[in-house]
Write a protein that holds these residues in place. Structure first.
Motif, PDB file in Angstrom:
ATOM      1  N   ALA A 195       0.926  -1.353  -0.391  1.00  0.00           N
ATOM      2  CA  ALA A 195      -0.131   0.227   0.091  1.00  0.00           C
ATOM      3  C   ALA A 195       0.622   1.420  -0.225  1.00  0.00           C
ATOM      4  CB  ALA A 195      -1.062  -0.064   1.421  1.00  0.00           C
ATOM      5  N   GLU A 196       2.373   1.109   0.850  1.00  0.00           N
ATOM      6  CA  GLU A 196       2.852   2.403   0.896  1.00  0.00           C
ATOM      7  C   GLU A 196       3.198   2.797  -0.112  1.00  0.00           C
ATOM      8  OE1 GLU A 196       6.009   3.855   4.651  1.00  0.00           O
ATOM      9  OE2 GLU A 196       5.514   1.603   3.495  1.00  0.00           O
ATOM     10  N   VAL A 238       1.963   3.134  -2.756  1.00  0.00           N
ATOM     11  CA  VAL A 238       0.691   3.544  -4.091  1.00  0.00           C
ATOM     12  C   VAL A 238      -0.036   4.597  -2.833  1.00  0.00           C
ATOM     13  CG1 VAL A 238      -2.084   3.055  -3.969  1.00  0.00           C
ATOM     14  CG2 VAL A 238      -0.166   1.473  -4.585  1.00  0.00           C
ATOM     15  N   CYS A 239      -0.307   4.958  -1.682  1.00  0.00           N
ATOM     16  CA  CYS A 239      -0.727   6.054  -0.668  1.00  0.00           C
ATOM     17  C   CYS A 239       0.505   6.810   0.307  1.00  0.00           C
ATOM     18  CB  CYS A 239      -1.576   5.998  -0.400  1.00  0.00           C
ATOM     19  SG  CYS A 239      -2.162   4.164   0.511  1.00  0.00           S
ATOM     20  N   CYS A 251      -3.343   5.240   5.008  1.00  0.00           N
ATOM     21  CA  CYS A 251      -3.098   4.413   3.244  1.00  0.00           C
ATOM     22  C   CYS A 251      -2.425   2.950   4.842  1.00  0.00           C
ATOM     23  CB  CYS A 251      -1.561   4.985   3.359  1.00  0.00           C
ATOM     24  SG  CYS A 251      -0.685   4.134   1.706  1.00  0.00           S
ATOM     25  N   SER A 290      -5.567   1.129   4.332  1.00  0.00           N
ATOM     26  CA  SER A 290      -6.542   0.616   3.649  1.00  0.00           C
ATOM     27  C   SER A 290      -6.202  -0.374   3.011  1.00  0.00           C
ATOM     28  CB  SER A 290      -6.010   2.030   2.392  1.00  0.00           C
ATOM     29  OG  SER A 290      -4.655   1.231   1.751  1.00  0.00           O
ATOM     30  N   PRO A 291      -6.033  -1.257   3.678  1.00  0.00           N
ATOM     31  CA  PRO A 291      -5.881  -2.542   2.665  1.00  0.00           C
ATOM     32  C   PRO A 291      -6.853  -3.358   3.522  1.00  0.00           C
ATOM     33  CG  PRO A 291      -3.434  -2.083   2.859  1.00  0.00           C
ATOM     34  CD  PRO A 291      -4.943  -1.225   3.784  1.00  0.00           C
TER      35      PRO A 291
END
Length: 487
Positions: free
Chosen positions: A65-66, A68-69, A75, A78-79
């Motif tokens: 995720a990191e 990406v956001c 973030c 977010s998953p």
């Protein structure tokens, strides 16, 4: 439009809408990371096949995720809502395969709006990916049981392997399969197929790199898991067992879990027996543990997927749809309440308590410690407890200093930070110690010069504060030993 198509489309729309809302409110929330989440973020900075207390999946997801956001709290978390959407869709598939599309919709909604889902979709935890992969594995199994082809074998192998890399509780799936083969004729025929055993074997090999990592690190995760399960000792009593049972109703939703209990009283169909095989053994085993020693509410989390399907299917089949609607409305109301609490956490109270105190104050504390470390010219920050080590790793990262941990008792690490970044006494300069009490004498055995630098106290919600004491440590006296516990 066919009769079942509209409910399915409504379910898909609700899943997408609620997932977007959950992502939105992550960005609006004013809460800090829980120290467990901060620890997982710290793990994600060095992707590996294992970590001290858990397999690697939760760290891998944060690491994905990191880029990406970014590294913000939203973030890192977010998953979770995205994965819960996948879990609800897989649960729908299980229900639709066994009982039809309408039953699948009830099951998917039960998963989407369960109290446990509403709570954990706001956090990043190991149970979130575990439940997704459990649901996918069970979906693959029921599709194979219904005559599905090789693609479902591939999904079963992948889901089993990824589930094992999420949490060792995925092993319960194999026990559920064994029980299902005893009570369900279709599953019994399925286990005679060589392809099923190949899929299970291939899936299980995913754990080999994690086991090798454990061998290289003294069996850290395996030892921690065993200690966690047995550390409470034998303490028979009603209180812990009843509290565990209450937690199950709270996680699954009282309506759906009641539906499971009613179905278990008269398990007439093969589908009922199949789903009971993947829920009751775990529930009964962990409940027994809770009455004898201790058990956290999430230790039986893998039973939730079959509970969502069977509990809702039984209530729908016995003309108790009003119960299901009431349970979903209650779940939606709880989700709304949690949204409100996250956005107003600095002022929100419930029944005179501060509900979010465990995820408040860490950012302020980390910022204050980072500023103090820079002012002292410290070469490192050293912490005594895992919670401060994790929180400082995330919230004091602006200091660009390593966050170290005092060695574990007797030199045996008790957590990830003691294992990977212990204080050695060979640091090239002063260190700033973060302590939970004001006694400087605790550090005199390890350093010649111990200079108190005062108390840092920050708000942690209405009427709550979070505080630590800071000490400048210079002149190490040789091998570092852990200081005595605070009185």
């Amino acid at each position: 439009m066919p009769d079942a198509r509209l409910p399915v489309l409504i379910f898909l729309g609700l899943t997408a809408a609620l997932t977007l809302l959950r992502l939105l409110f992550l960005t609006l929330a004013v809460t800090d990371l829980h120290y467990d989440e901060a620890q997982y973020w710290a793990w994600a900075q060095t992707p590996a096949w294992g970590y001290f207390s858990k397999p690697p999946m939760v760290a891998w997801l944060i690491a994905l995720a990191e880029p990406v956001c970014g590294s913000g709290e939203a973030c890192v978390r977010s998953p979770a809502p995205l994965i819960w959407a996948g879990t609800a869709l897989a649960t729908f598939g299980i229900g639709a395969t066994l009982f039809g599309a309408r039953a699948g919709v009830w099951a998917g909604l039960a998963a989407l709006l369960a109290p446990g889902a509403a709570f954990s979709a706001r956090l990043m935890s190991t149970d979130v990916p575990l439940l997704l992969f459990w649901a996918l594995a069970l979906l693959a199994l029921v599709r194979l049981r219904a005559g599905g082809g090789r693609g479902w074998l591939v999904l079963l192998a992948a889901a089993l392997g990824l589930g094992l890399l999420s949490k060792y509780a995925m092993l319960y799936f194999l026990g559920g399969l064994a029980v299902a083969a005893i009570v369900d004729g279709e599953t019994r025929r399925l286990v005679r197929r060589p392809g099923l055993w190949i899929a299970l074997a291939v899936g299980s090999t995913a754990l080999i790199p994690n086991l090798l990592w454990n061998l290289e690190h003294g069996g850290a995760t395996l030892r921690h898991t065993a200690d966690n399960a047995t550390g409470g000792g034998l303490t028979p009593g009603l209180t812990d067992g009843l509290a565990f049972l209450a937690a199950q109703f709270a996680l699954a939703g009282p309506v759906v879990l009641t539906g499971l209990v009613l179905a278990a009283l008269r398990p007439r169909t093969a589908e009922t027996r199949l789903l009971l095989a993947f829920s009751l053994p775990v529930l009964l085993a962990v409940t027994g543990m809770a009455f004898l020693t201790r058990a956290h509410g999430n230790w039986a989390a893998t039973a939730l997927i079959a509970t969502f399907v069977l509990g809702s299917a039984h209530l729908a089949a016995t003309n108790r749809r009003a119960w299901l609607v009431g349970g979903l409305v209650a779940g939606a109301a709880l989700q709304g309440l949690l949204f409100w609490i996250d956005v107003t956490a600095r002022e929100a109270t419930l029944a005179g308590q501060t509900p979010q105190s465990s995820v408040m104050g860490w950012a302020g504390l980390g910022g204050a410690v980072a500023r103090a470390a820079r002012a002292e010219g410290a070469v490192a920050i050293v912490t005594e407890r895992r919670r401060e080590a994790a929180a400082m790793s995330y919230y004091a990262r602006s200091a660009t200093l390593p966050v170290l941990a005092w060695p574990g008792p007797g030199g045996v690490p008790d957590d990830h930070f003691q294992m990977t970044v212990p204080l050695t006494g060979r640091e090239a300069g002063p260190v700033l110690a973060v302590a939970s009490c004001a006694d400087p004498a605790r550090f005199g055995h390890a350093y010649d010069r111990v200079t108190p630098r005062g108390r840092v106290e920050v708000p942690a919600g209405p009427g709550e504060t979070r505080a630590v004491w800071l000490f400048r440590l210079e002149g190490p006296r040789g091998p570092v030993r852990r200081p005595a516990d605070c009185p």
